[in-house]
Design a protein around this motif. Structure first.
Motif, PDB file in Angstrom:
ATOM      1  N   ILE A   1     -21.743   9.879 -17.643  1.00 20.85           N
ATOM      2  CA  ILE A   1     -21.994   9.745 -16.195  1.00 20.85           C
ATOM      3  C   ILE A   1     -23.169  10.631 -15.772  1.00 20.85           C
ATOM      4  O   ILE A   1     -24.101  10.169 -15.104  1.00 20.85           O
ATOM      5  CB  ILE A   1     -20.726  10.101 -15.384  1.00 20.85           C
ATOM      6  N   LEU A   2     -23.130  11.898 -16.189  1.00 21.07           N
ATOM      7  CA  LEU A   2     -24.214  12.808 -15.780  1.00 21.07           C
ATOM      8  C   LEU A   2     -25.533  12.396 -16.422  1.00 21.07           C
ATOM      9  O   LEU A   2     -26.595  12.468 -15.799  1.00 21.07           O
ATOM     10  CB  LEU A   2     -23.857  14.249 -16.130  1.00 21.07           C
ATOM     11  N   GLY A   3     -25.470  11.972 -17.684  1.00 26.43           N
ATOM     12  CA  GLY A   3     -26.684  11.547 -18.391  1.00 26.43           C
ATOM     13  C   GLY A   3     -27.310  10.326 -17.735  1.00 26.43           C
ATOM     14  O   GLY A   3     -28.516  10.301 -17.444  1.00 26.43           O
ATOM     15  N   VAL A   4     -26.473   9.320 -17.442  1.00 31.93           N
ATOM     16  CA  VAL A   4     -26.989   8.083 -16.839  1.00 31.93           C
ATOM     17  C   VAL A   4     -27.516   8.380 -15.425  1.00 31.93           C
ATOM     18  O   VAL A   4     -28.566   7.862 -15.019  1.00 31.93           O
ATOM     19  CB  VAL A   4     -25.895   6.985 -16.805  1.00 31.93           C
ATOM     20  N   ALA A   5     -26.816   9.246 -14.692  1.00 31.80           N
ATOM     21  CA  ALA A   5     -27.270   9.594 -13.334  1.00 31.80           C
ATOM     22  C   ALA A   5     -28.656  10.236 -13.401  1.00 31.80           C
ATOM     23  O   ALA A   5     -29.554   9.905 -12.613  1.00 31.80           O
ATOM     24  CB  ALA A   5     -26.271  10.530 -12.663  1.00 31.80           C
ATOM     25  N   THR A   6     -28.837  11.149 -14.359  1.00 30.02           N
ATOM     26  CA  THR A   6     -30.123  11.840 -14.484  1.00 30.02           C
ATOM     27  C   THR A   6     -31.234  10.848 -14.838  1.00 30.02           C
ATOM     28  O   THR A   6     -32.312  10.858 -14.229  1.00 30.02           O
ATOM     29  CB  THR A   6     -30.037  12.929 -15.581  1.00 30.02           C
ATOM     30  N   VAL A   7     -30.954   9.984 -15.810  1.00 28.98           N
ATOM     31  CA  VAL A   7     -31.989   9.046 -16.273  1.00 28.98           C
ATOM     32  C   VAL A   7     -32.356   8.046 -15.175  1.00 28.98           C
ATOM     33  O   VAL A   7     -33.544   7.810 -14.911  1.00 28.98           O
ATOM     34  CB  VAL A   7     -31.505   8.295 -17.546  1.00 28.98           C
ATOM     35  N   THR A   8     -31.359   7.473 -14.504  1.00 26.36           N
ATOM     36  CA  THR A   8     -31.662   6.453 -13.488  1.00 26.36           C
ATOM     37  C   THR A   8     -32.399   7.080 -12.293  1.00 26.36           C
ATOM     38  O   THR A   8     -33.371   6.501 -11.796  1.00 26.36           O
ATOM     39  CB  THR A   8     -30.378   5.757 -12.985  1.00 26.36           C
ATOM     40  N   LEU A   9     -31.947   8.264 -11.872  1.00 23.30           N
ATOM     41  CA  LEU A   9     -32.615   8.914 -10.735  1.00 23.30           C
ATOM     42  C   LEU A   9     -34.049   9.281 -11.097  1.00 23.30           C
ATOM     43  O   LEU A   9     -34.987   9.042 -10.313  1.00 23.30           O
ATOM     44  CB  LEU A   9     -31.820  10.153 -10.310  1.00 23.30           C
ATOM     45  N   ALA A  10     -34.233   9.849 -12.301  1.00 24.31           N
ATOM     46  CA  ALA A  10     -35.582  10.246 -12.732  1.00 24.31           C
ATOM     47  C   ALA A  10     -36.486   9.017 -12.830  1.00 24.31           C
ATOM     48  O   ALA A  10     -37.663   9.073 -12.438  1.00 24.31           O
ATOM     49  CB  ALA A  10     -35.505  10.964 -14.074  1.00 24.31           C
ATOM     50  N   THR A  11     -35.931   7.894 -13.323  1.00 23.96           N
ATOM     51  CA  THR A  11     -36.743   6.670 -13.450  1.00 23.96           C
ATOM     52  C   THR A  11     -37.168   6.170 -12.070  1.00 23.96           C
ATOM     53  O   THR A  11     -38.325   5.795 -11.861  1.00 23.96           O
ATOM     54  CB  THR A  11     -35.936   5.566 -14.181  1.00 23.96           C
ATOM     55  N   ALA A  12     -36.212   6.178 -11.127  1.00 24.61           N
ATOM     56  CA  ALA A  12     -36.537   5.708  -9.770  1.00 24.61           C
ATOM     57  C   ALA A  12     -37.636   6.579  -9.153  1.00 24.61           C
ATOM     58  O   ALA A  12     -38.595   6.065  -8.554  1.00 24.61           O
ATOM     59  CB  ALA A  12     -35.285   5.725  -8.892  1.00 24.61           C
ATOM     60  N   ILE A  13     -37.520   7.886  -9.319  1.00 23.20           N
ATOM     61  CA  ILE A  13     -38.536   8.794  -8.757  1.00 23.20           C
ATOM     62  C   ILE A  13     -39.885   8.552  -9.433  1.00 23.20           C
ATOM     63  O   ILE A  13     -40.929   8.471  -8.769  1.00 23.20           O
ATOM     64  CB  ILE A  13     -38.100  10.271  -8.909  1.00 23.20           C
ATOM     65  N   TYR A  14     -39.860   8.398 -10.750  1.00 19.47           N
ATOM     66  CA  TYR A  14     -41.111   8.189 -11.487  1.00 19.47           C
ATOM     67  C   TYR A  14     -41.809   6.907 -11.013  1.00 19.47           C
ATOM     68  O   TYR A  14     -43.009   6.903 -10.732  1.00 19.47           O
ATOM     69  CB  TYR A  14     -40.824   8.126 -12.993  1.00 19.47           C
ATOM     70  N   LEU A  15     -41.035   5.824 -10.914  1.00 19.39           N
ATOM     71  CA  LEU A  15     -41.635   4.547 -10.512  1.00 19.39           C
ATOM     72  C   LEU A  15     -42.230   4.641  -9.105  1.00 19.39           C
ATOM     73  O   LEU A  15     -43.298   4.116  -8.824  1.00 19.39           O
ATOM     74  CB  LEU A  15     -40.591   3.420 -10.558  1.00 19.39           C
ATOM     75  N   PHE A  16     -41.519   5.332  -8.238  1.00 20.96           N
ATOM     76  CA  PHE A  16     -42.018   5.480  -6.866  1.00 20.96           C
ATOM     77  C   PHE A  16     -43.276   6.354  -6.846  1.00 20.96           C
ATOM     78  O   PHE A  16     -44.225   6.079  -6.132  1.00 20.96           O
ATOM     79  CB  PHE A  16     -40.937   6.104  -5.982  1.00 20.96           C
ATOM     80  N   ARG A  17     -43.250   7.389  -7.654  1.00 18.67           N
ATOM     81  CA  ARG A  17     -44.388   8.314  -7.674  1.00 18.67           C
ATOM     82  C   ARG A  17     -45.655   7.627  -8.175  1.00 18.67           C
ATOM     83  O   ARG A  17     -46.745   7.876  -7.659  1.00 18.67           O
ATOM     84  CB  ARG A  17     -44.046   9.529  -8.548  1.00 18.67           C
ATOM     85  N   ILE A  18     -45.521   6.765  -9.185  1.00 17.03           N
ATOM     86  CA  ILE A  18     -46.734   6.076  -9.672  1.00 17.03           C
ATOM     87  C   ILE A  18     -47.063   4.862  -8.801  1.00 17.03           C
ATOM     88  O   ILE A  18     -48.065   4.192  -9.012  1.00 17.03           O
ATOM     89  CB  ILE A  18     -46.606   5.638 -11.154  1.00 17.03           C
ATOM     90  N   GLY A  19     -46.202   4.587  -7.830  1.00 12.79           N
ATOM     91  CA  GLY A  19     -46.468   3.480  -6.908  1.00 12.79           C
ATOM     92  C   GLY A  19     -46.271   2.128  -7.542  1.00 12.79           C
ATOM     93  O   GLY A  19     -46.957   1.166  -7.187  1.00 12.79           O
ATOM     94  N   TYR A  20     -45.305   2.027  -8.471  1.00 13.57           N
ATOM     95  CA  TYR A  20     -45.059   0.779  -9.191  1.00 13.57           C
ATOM     96  C   TYR A  20     -44.803  -0.377  -8.227  1.00 13.57           C
ATOM     97  O   TYR A  20     -43.848  -0.345  -7.456  1.00 13.57           O
ATOM     98  CB  TYR A  20     -43.860   0.978 -10.131  1.00 13.57           C
ATOM     99  N   LYS A  21     -45.697  -1.344  -8.239  1.00 15.61           N
ATOM    100  CA  LYS A  21     -45.658  -2.530  -7.360  1.00 15.61           C
ATOM    101  C   LYS A  21     -45.728  -2.160  -5.866  1.00 15.61           C
ATOM    102  O   LYS A  21     -45.387  -2.972  -5.009  1.00 15.61           O
ATOM    103  CB  LYS A  21     -44.431  -3.392  -7.635  1.00 15.61           C
ATOM    104  N   LEU A  22     -46.118  -0.926  -5.588  1.00 16.78           N
ATOM    105  CA  LEU A  22     -46.238  -0.496  -4.200  1.00 16.78           C
ATOM    106  C   LEU A  22     -47.684  -0.184  -3.847  1.00 16.78           C
ATOM    107  O   LEU A  22     -48.170  -0.509  -2.767  1.00 16.78           O
ATOM    108  CB  LEU A  22     -45.391   0.761  -3.936  1.00 16.78           C
ATOM    109  N   ILE A  23     -48.350   0.520  -4.777  1.00 17.67           N
ATOM    110  CA  ILE A  23     -49.746   0.898  -4.541  1.00 17.67           C
ATOM    111  C   ILE A  23     -50.609   0.062  -5.475  1.00 17.67           C
ATOM    112  O   ILE A  23     -50.332   0.002  -6.678  1.00 17.67           O
ATOM    113  CB  ILE A  23     -49.960   2.405  -4.812  1.00 17.67           C
ATOM    114  N   VAL A  24     -51.649  -0.583  -4.911  1.00 22.84           N
ATOM    115  CA  VAL A  24     -52.471  -1.459  -5.758  1.00 22.84           C
ATOM    116  C   VAL A  24     -53.552  -0.648  -6.472  1.00 22.84           C
ATOM    117  O   VAL A  24     -53.908   0.424  -6.061  1.00 22.84           O
ATOM    118  CB  VAL A  24     -53.137  -2.596  -4.934  1.00 22.84           C
TER     119      VAL A  24
END
Lengths: 283, 254
Positions: free
Chosen positions: B231-254
């Motif tokens: 549970i803790l491992g999956v929570a860390t990985v999914t949250l980190a992935t969401a933050i990473y994708l948002f930070r690089i602007g995945y499909k958000l910033i052209v």
């Protein structure tokens, strides 16, 4: 220090180079216009300023801060009214403006007060609790502009702000923008209406196919690129020559139809430089 | 510039969004879970023997509450972000002076609040209908939060990846829902035949449900420490992935 400094900005999409090396400096307090047909690169340039587009090359600084290095600080200086609405369509106008103020750090009492003031100012006070999608196109546009002013931005970016707005409201908006500029707000305006740029902007840049092809104060550009003359009874004169003054001394014998003044226009400058009109049609 | 005000405003926006749609976002899942309790617990469940020393209704209640949290946390963040992408209101968050991780955190908290609201109401109704024991109250709360964080983050990832509503439905219909139903909500994996029993160990949702069941009932199919780690491992990985994708602007910033 300049409000905006854009240096060598290029933006390549897969096969298209939307921006081909843009260099532009906008001093603090200037009212600056970007003129260009659809697809010229205006919106890409604006997106590069506000963080919605990452340039392939080059740099953008806002008040001396590089947008890629200090994005949060840079964004805090900017207010944007986009060409197409980008709002939660099912939220009320009041909520749209209040949330927007909150995103920029305005505390709740201040943003509530300011939202109401701006809605009143833009003639939307009685629509405060209506959902955005229920408003007419002109009202939606005004709501976008009101939202961009929620945070008293130091740099206000308006992408086609008066498209779809009726003439009276357009003139009211011009007045509002002039006041803001007088109070020190740097304004960057993109518009299809050349008369708007001519009326409001201290300088304009004509952008075509991703390049700035000319830049300067509207009257200077007109003087530089348009033939200007006075024509009396079919005779063209570029200056007030003794001959012209002589002709005018007999003004009682000249009907108004026999006098024409050709001062040129920004539209003519645009067509001359780009080879087509601003709506994309051929010259 | 205080970006915390922006962060709290984003949370307020999320609460406003699902609060004004409470008849679609809060009430139906609570009704659905109550129906599950009545149908599987009292009607069909009467014919099922005890599992791990608990009546069938008691055995499935933690899973039902967990399922409610999963569905609502996922649904909230995925729908909210995808709608924001479609109507482009996401642009107002991107151009605002709020760091990417705070925007993601606000979406996650939105899903968390809705997930916890529905999950808590489900547990409340369950306690009213049956005498539900709470073996480890602190762990129950911790797991509620962790499960909501995982599925809020997954909702964000899905909403960024999806190109249209069909894509979003694919994730829900073909990944999330089957994984929940095969994750031991309604049964113990010890009741499954050999190969299905072994396959269940590869389903992360099984550990979430099993861990949550341990927190409430004190019984589990696998070692609780193993579930906690997953549970803790999956929570860390999914949250980190969401933050990473948002930070690089995945499909958000052209």
């Amino acid at each position: 220090m300049d409000a905006v400094r854009i240096t060598g900005v290029r933006k390549r999409y897969k096969r298209v180079e939307a921006l081909q090396g843009i260099d532009l400096v906008i001093p603090i307090g200037e009212f600056f216009g970007l003129l260009g047909p659809n697809g010229a690169g205006k919106t890409t340039l604006i997106k590069s300023l506000v963080g919605l587009c990452r340039p392939t090359e080059g740099s953008v600084t806002i008040f001396g801060h590089e947008t890629q290095q200090e994005p949060v600080l840079c964004k805090s200086f900017l207010g944007l009214s986009p060409q197409e609405p980008n709002v939660d369509r099912y939220f009320t106008l009041r909520k749209i403006l209040e949330f927007h103020g909150g995103y920029y750090g305005l505390e709740r009492p201040l943003r509530k007060k300011r939202a109401l003031e701006l809605l009143e100012q833009f003639g939307l006070g009685d629509k405060a609790d209506d959902e955005y999608w229920k408003l007419s196109g002109g009202m939606q546009k005004r709501a976008m502009i009101a939202r961009s002013l929620m945070t008293n931005p130091k740099i206000l970016i308006l992408d086609e702000p008066t498209a779809g707005v009726d003439v009276e409201q357009r003139h009211q908006l011009w007045g509002c923008l002039r006041n803001l500029n007088r109070d020190g707000t740097t304004i960057i305006l993109t518009t299809h209406y050349i008369d708007e740029a001519e009326e409001l902007c201290e300088r304009v840049a004509i952008i075509d196919q991703g390049k700035i092809v000319e830049m300067g104060p509207p009257q200077e550009l007109i003087a530089r690129h348009c033939e200007q003359y006075i024509e009396v009874r079919g005779k063209k004169m570029k200056k007030l020559t003794p001959e012209l003054l002589g002709a005018l001394s007999q003004a009682s014998e000249i009907s108004p139809q026999e006098i024409a003044v050709q001062r040129g226009s920004l539209e003519q400058v645009f067509i001359k430089l780009t080879g087509h009109s601003i709506d994309g049609g051929g010259s | 510039m205080n970006s915390w005000t922006g962060f709290f405003t984003l949370i307020e926006r999320e609460a406003y969004r699902f609060g004004r749609l409470a008849s679609q976002t809060i009430i139906p899942p609570v009704i659905m879970t109550t129906l599950f309790v009545l149908i599987f617990g009292y009607s069909l469940g009467e014919g099922i023997r005890q599992i791990s020393g608990f009546s069938y209704i008691h055995y499935i209640l933690p899973g039902l509450a967990g399922m409610a949290v999963i569905n609502n946390a996922y649904s909230n963040s995925s729908t909210s972000l995808f709608m924001a992408r479609m109507d482009r209101s996401i642009e107002t968050m991107i151009v605002a002076p709020i760091p990417a991780f705070k925007v993601v955190a606000a979406f996650v908290i939105g899903g968390l609040v809705r997930g916890l609201t529905v999950g808590s109401l489900t547990l409340l109704i369950a306690t009213m209908l049956t005498k539900l024991p709470f073996a480890h109250v602190g762990l129950t709360l911790l797991y509620l939060v962790a499960i909501a964080v995982i599925f809020s983050s997954l909702g964000i990832i899905s909403a960024l990846w999806a190109e249209d509503w069909d894509h979003l439905a694919v994730m829900t219909n073909f990944v999330i829902t089957p994984s929940i139903y095969l994750g031991g909500v309604f049964y113990s994996i010890h009741m499954l035949p050999g190969v299905w029993h072994r396959i269940s160990y590869f389903n992360p949702i099984f550990y979430l449900i099993d861990g949550f069941r341990f927190a409430i009932l004190g019984v589990s199919d696998v070692n609780p420490a193993c579930s906690a780690a997953v549970i803790l491992g999956v929570a860390t990985v999914t949250l980190a992935t969401a933050i990473y994708l948002f930070r690089i602007g995945y499909k958000l910033i052209v």
